[in-house]
Write a protein that holds these residues in place. Structure first.
Motif, PDB file in Angstrom:
ATOM      1  N   ASP A   1      10.943  22.631 -31.683  1.00  0.00           N
ATOM      2  CA  ASP A   1      11.223  23.233 -32.988  1.00  0.00           C
ATOM      3  C   ASP A   1      11.954  24.563 -32.924  1.00  0.00           C
ATOM      4  O   ASP A   1      12.745  24.883 -33.809  1.00  0.00           O
ATOM      5  N   ASN A   2      11.718  25.359 -31.871  1.00  0.00           N
ATOM      6  CA  ASN A   2      12.345  26.684 -31.836  1.00  0.00           C
ATOM      7  C   ASN A   2      13.036  27.027 -30.514  1.00  0.00           C
ATOM      8  O   ASN A   2      13.578  28.116 -30.375  1.00  0.00           O
ATOM      9  N   GLY A   3      13.013  26.139 -29.547  1.00  0.00           N
ATOM     10  CA  GLY A   3      13.709  26.371 -28.286  1.00  0.00           C
ATOM     11  C   GLY A   3      13.045  27.368 -27.351  1.00  0.00           C
ATOM     12  O   GLY A   3      13.611  27.720 -26.322  1.00  0.00           O
ATOM     13  N   MET A   4      11.834  27.814 -27.670  1.00  0.00           N
ATOM     14  CA  MET A   4      11.140  28.770 -26.809  1.00  0.00           C
ATOM     15  C   MET A   4      10.655  28.066 -25.540  1.00  0.00           C
ATOM     16  O   MET A   4      10.134  26.949 -25.587  1.00  0.00           O
ATOM     17  N   ALA A   5      10.823  28.706 -24.407  1.00  0.00           N
ATOM     18  CA  ALA A   5      10.393  28.138 -23.130  1.00  0.00           C
ATOM     19  C   ALA A   5       8.893  27.874 -23.147  1.00  0.00           C
ATOM     20  O   ALA A   5       8.117  28.661 -23.698  1.00  0.00           O
ATOM     21  N   TRP A   6       8.501  26.796 -22.516  1.00  0.00           N
ATOM     22  CA  TRP A   6       7.094  26.399 -22.471  1.00  0.00           C
ATOM     23  C   TRP A   6       6.213  27.471 -21.835  1.00  0.00           C
ATOM     24  O   TRP A   6       5.044  27.593 -22.157  1.00  0.00           O
ATOM     25  N   CYS A   7       6.797  28.273 -20.941  1.00  0.00           N
ATOM     26  CA  CYS A   7       6.006  29.272 -20.209  1.00  0.00           C
ATOM     27  C   CYS A   7       6.170  30.687 -20.768  1.00  0.00           C
ATOM     28  O   CYS A   7       5.634  31.628 -20.205  1.00  0.00           O
ATOM     29  N   HIS A   8       6.871  30.834 -21.878  1.00  0.00           N
ATOM     30  CA  HIS A   8       7.048  32.148 -22.502  1.00  0.00           C
ATOM     31  C   HIS A   8       5.693  32.688 -22.939  1.00  0.00           C
ATOM     32  O   HIS A   8       4.811  31.937 -23.358  1.00  0.00           O
ATOM     33  N   VAL A   9       5.521  33.978 -22.867  1.00  0.00           N
ATOM     34  CA  VAL A   9       4.250  34.600 -23.224  1.00  0.00           C
ATOM     35  C   VAL A   9       3.833  34.270 -24.657  1.00  0.00           C
ATOM     36  O   VAL A   9       2.639  34.209 -24.961  1.00  0.00           O
ATOM     37  N   ASP A  10       4.783  34.047 -25.535  1.00  0.00           N
ATOM     38  CA  ASP A  10       4.467  33.752 -26.934  1.00  0.00           C
ATOM     39  C   ASP A  10       4.530  32.265 -27.286  1.00  0.00           C
ATOM     40  O   ASP A  10       4.447  31.908 -28.459  1.00  0.00           O
ATOM     41  N   SER A  11       4.679  31.394 -26.296  1.00  0.00           N
ATOM     42  CA  SER A  11       4.738  29.959 -26.601  1.00  0.00           C
ATOM     43  C   SER A  11       3.354  29.456 -27.023  1.00  0.00           C
ATOM     44  O   SER A  11       2.334  30.094 -26.751  1.00  0.00           O
ATOM     45  N   ARG A  12       3.353  28.316 -27.689  1.00  0.00           N
ATOM     46  CA  ARG A  12       2.094  27.728 -28.142  1.00  0.00           C
ATOM     47  C   ARG A  12       1.201  27.388 -26.954  1.00  0.00           C
ATOM     48  O   ARG A  12       1.676  27.056 -25.875  1.00  0.00           O
ATOM     49  N   ARG A  13      -0.076  27.450 -27.190  1.00  0.00           N
ATOM     50  CA  ARG A  13      -1.067  27.058 -26.172  1.00  0.00           C
ATOM     51  C   ARG A  13      -2.038  26.054 -26.788  1.00  0.00           C
ATOM     52  O   ARG A  13      -3.234  26.170 -26.679  1.00  0.00           O
ATOM     53  N   ASP A  14      -1.457  25.042 -27.435  1.00  0.00           N
ATOM     54  CA  ASP A  14      -2.256  24.035 -28.122  1.00  0.00           C
ATOM     55  C   ASP A  14      -2.488  22.816 -27.225  1.00  0.00           C
ATOM     56  O   ASP A  14      -2.176  22.841 -26.029  1.00  0.00           O
ATOM     57  N   SER A  15      -3.008  21.755 -27.801  1.00  0.00           N
ATOM     58  CA  SER A  15      -3.290  20.550 -27.012  1.00  0.00           C
ATOM     59  C   SER A  15      -2.010  19.925 -26.454  1.00  0.00           C
ATOM     60  O   SER A  15      -2.019  19.332 -25.369  1.00  0.00           O
ATOM     61  N   ASN A  16      -0.890  20.065 -27.174  1.00  0.00           N
ATOM     62  CA  ASN A  16       0.380  19.543 -26.661  1.00  0.00           C
ATOM     63  C   ASN A  16       0.839  20.325 -25.435  1.00  0.00           C
ATOM     64  O   ASN A  16       1.422  19.757 -24.512  1.00  0.00           O
ATOM     65  N   TRP A  17       0.590  21.612 -25.419  1.00  0.00           N
ATOM     66  CA  TRP A  17       0.928  22.441 -24.251  1.00  0.00           C
ATOM     67  C   TRP A  17       0.111  21.986 -23.047  1.00  0.00           C
ATOM     68  O   TRP A  17       0.635  21.856 -21.942  1.00  0.00           O
ATOM     69  N   HIS A  18      -1.163  21.686 -23.286  1.00  0.00           N
ATOM     70  CA  HIS A  18      -2.006  21.195 -22.195  1.00  0.00           C
ATOM     71  C   HIS A  18      -1.542  19.806 -21.727  1.00  0.00           C
ATOM     72  O   HIS A  18      -1.586  19.506 -20.533  1.00  0.00           O
ATOM     73  N   ALA A  19      -1.060  18.988 -22.660  1.00  0.00           N
ATOM     74  CA  ALA A  19      -0.502  17.684 -22.292  1.00  0.00           C
ATOM     75  C   ALA A  19       0.762  17.872 -21.444  1.00  0.00           C
ATOM     76  O   ALA A  19       1.007  17.108 -20.499  1.00  0.00           O
ATOM     77  N   LEU A  20       1.551  18.885 -21.771  1.00  0.00           N
ATOM     78  CA  LEU A  20       2.747  19.200 -20.981  1.00  0.00           C
ATOM     79  C   LEU A  20       2.354  19.585 -19.552  1.00  0.00           C
ATOM     80  O   LEU A  20       2.970  19.130 -18.582  1.00  0.00           O
ATOM     81  N   LEU A  21       1.323  20.397 -19.414  1.00  0.00           N
ATOM     82  CA  LEU A  21       0.852  20.772 -18.079  1.00  0.00           C
ATOM     83  C   LEU A  21       0.397  19.547 -17.292  1.00  0.00           C
ATOM     84  O   LEU A  21       0.630  19.452 -16.081  1.00  0.00           O
ATOM     85  N   ASP A  22      -0.227  18.600 -17.992  1.00  0.00           N
ATOM     86  CA  ASP A  22      -0.650  17.364 -17.338  1.00  0.00           C
ATOM     87  C   ASP A  22       0.565  16.569 -16.864  1.00  0.00           C
ATOM     88  O   ASP A  22       0.585  16.068 -15.731  1.00  0.00           O
ATOM     89  N   LEU A  23       1.591  16.464 -17.711  1.00  0.00           N
ATOM     90  CA  LEU A  23       2.823  15.772 -17.304  1.00  0.00           C
ATOM     91  C   LEU A  23       3.431  16.429 -16.067  1.00  0.00           C
ATOM     92  O   LEU A  23       3.931  15.749 -15.177  1.00  0.00           O
ATOM     93  N   ARG A  24       3.383  17.738 -16.034  1.00  0.00           N
ATOM     94  CA  ARG A  24       3.951  18.490 -14.911  1.00  0.00           C
ATOM     95  C   ARG A  24       3.328  18.075 -13.577  1.00  0.00           C
ATOM     96  O   ARG A  24       3.984  18.088 -12.538  1.00  0.00           O
ATOM     97  N   GLN A  25       2.055  17.719 -13.621  1.00  0.00           N
ATOM     98  CA  GLN A  25       1.331  17.355 -12.402  1.00  0.00           C
ATOM     99  C   GLN A  25       1.337  15.866 -12.092  1.00  0.00           C
ATOM    100  O   GLN A  25       0.972  15.472 -10.984  1.00  0.00           O
ATOM    101  N   THR A  26       1.744  15.035 -13.058  1.00  0.00           N
ATOM    102  CA  THR A  26       1.574  13.596 -12.866  1.00  0.00           C
ATOM    103  C   THR A  26       2.853  12.773 -12.910  1.00  0.00           C
ATOM    104  O   THR A  26       2.824  11.599 -12.542  1.00  0.00           O
ATOM    105  N   VAL A  27       3.961  13.361 -13.377  1.00  0.00           N
ATOM    106  CA  VAL A  27       5.196  12.599 -13.572  1.00  0.00           C
ATOM    107  C   VAL A  27       6.375  13.311 -12.900  1.00  0.00           C
ATOM    108  O   VAL A  27       6.433  14.537 -12.888  1.00  0.00           O
TER     109      VAL A  27
END
Length: 108
Positions: A71-97
């Motif tokens: 929605d806004n192009g902010m990097a996933w690891c930016h200090v102000d990026s969302r830390r919701d369940s989708n962010w946690h799903a992204l971290l899971d993808l990072r480790q599994t795919v």
């Protein structure tokens, strides 16, 4: 490992860890489903090398990708990026795919 390429050895290793190899289009689809996309302007090709652990000193061809919030192009690891369940799903993808793109492991 003399009879295997660095890429083949890395793919084999990741599969022993339980990671899944997906075509890049499917990897991108999984990201879109949780509100992220890759900013392909930021692709970085370079050898990656393990610095510690059992594989210390081993390397493989890498393509580092930059996931950003759709929605806004902010990097996933930016200090102000969302830390919701989708962010946690992204971290899971990072480790599994991972993907293989033009002879390199695509990861973030």
């Amino acid at each position: 490992m003399a009879d295997k390429s660095l890429l083949e050895a890395e793919i084999e290793y990741r599969k022993t860890l339980g990671q899944t190899e997906l075509p890049l289009s499917k990897f991108e689809e999984a990201l879109r489903a949780i509100g992220y996309r890759f900013d392909r302007r930021m692709d970085c090709r370079a050898p990656a090398r393990y610095m510690t652990g059992d594989r210390a000193g081993e390397s493989y061809p890498s393509l580092s990708l930059k996931p950003v919030q759709s929605d806004n192009g902010m990097a996933w690891c930016h200090v102000d990026s969302r830390r919701d369940s989708n962010w946690h799903a992204l971290l899971d993808l990072r480790q599994t795919v991972f993907s293989v793109v033009n002879g390199a492991i695509a990861e973030f």
